[in-house]
Scaffold this active site. Structure first.
Site, short mmCIF file in Angstrom:
data_model
loop_
_atom_site.label_atom_id
_atom_site.label_comp_id
_atom_site.label_asym_id
_atom_site.label_seq_id
_atom_site.Cartn_x
_atom_site.Cartn_y
_atom_site.Cartn_z
N LYS A 120 0.83 -1.21 0.00
CA LYS A 120 0.00 0.00 0.00
C LYS A 120 0.86 1.25 0.00
O LYS A 120 0.62 2.18 -0.78
CB LYS A 120 -0.92 0.02 1.22
N ASP A 138 -6.60 1.11 1.07
CA ASP A 138 -6.63 1.21 2.53
C ASP A 138 -7.97 0.68 3.03
O ASP A 138 -8.75 0.09 2.26
CB ASP A 138 -6.39 2.66 2.98
#
Length: 213
Positions: A120, A138
């Site tokens: 991420k 997320d």
């Protein structure tokens, strides 16, 4: 969602928030990288408050290493997991010096090899700094992808793969910001504000809240 609904949904978000960007405060690739590492299980607001003083004292890898774990910790005690994050920030700064001449690398493999940096975080840096069409998933995007039918998936990677596949290439890079901000402020976890959601006509969520509660 059908492919046509996916495009319409993203177009609606784009029209509502055409200049969407990261809410983290940063000045270059290095300060963005550190900010994203610090943002795990913390809000952007709390990270920004902590990094004002941190980046004043240590705006680059060399000064961050000199500041050391205790010095970093003094600045970031207000955010979650601060001990581990202080250790990772100093360690990744040292790796940047040792392996990359103090610069943030522009490839995924090198980014993910840095302490505290996962997929991420790498996706955020590649998207924001290096202009790549990546999708950082997320908790907000994971929820939104499943709730709306935009990109169902049991894991962040599964949702990421669906989004990359389904969102048109020319819309993919800015979609990272459109989706995060929509999940943060409209399609909230406990009380989605469907009554003013611009993507509502295309959303497949069966329990839409059509009035404020």
């Amino acid at each position: 969602m059908t492919q046509r609904e996916v495009v319409s949904f993203i177009e609606a978000l784009a029209l509502a928030n055409p200049n969407a960007s990261s809410e983290l405060v940063f000045t270059n690739a290095y300060t963005l990288l550190v900010s994203v590492v610090l943002s795990a299980q913390a809000t952007d607001v709390s990270v920004n408050k902590a990094t004002v003083g941190l980046f004043a004292d240590a705006p680059d890898p060399a000064t961050m290493v000199r500041l050391g774990e205790d010095g970093v910790a003094r600045h970031i005690r207000t955010i979650g997991l601060w001990r581990a994050k202080a250790k990772n920030v100093v360690a990744l700064s040292q790796v940047l010096i040792d392996r990359h001449g103090g610069e943030v690398p522009s490839d995924r493999l090198s980014l993910e090899a840095l302490p505290g940096v996962g997929r991420k975080t790498a996706n955020v840096v590649l998207n924001v700094v290096f202009g790549e069409s990546t999708m950082a998933v997320d908790t907000h995007i994971l929820r939104l992808g499943n709730r709306t039918g935009l990109a169902p998936g049991a894991t962040p990677r599964a949702v990421e793969d669906q989004l990359v596949k389904r969102i048109p290439r020319d819309m993919l890079r800015p979609s990272h910001h459109w989706l995060i901000l929509h999940g943060r402020y409209v399609c909230k976890a406990r009380a989605p504000e469907c009554w003013h959601c611009v993507g509502r006509p295309y959303c497949h969520y069966p329990d839409k809240r059509l009035e404020p509660v």
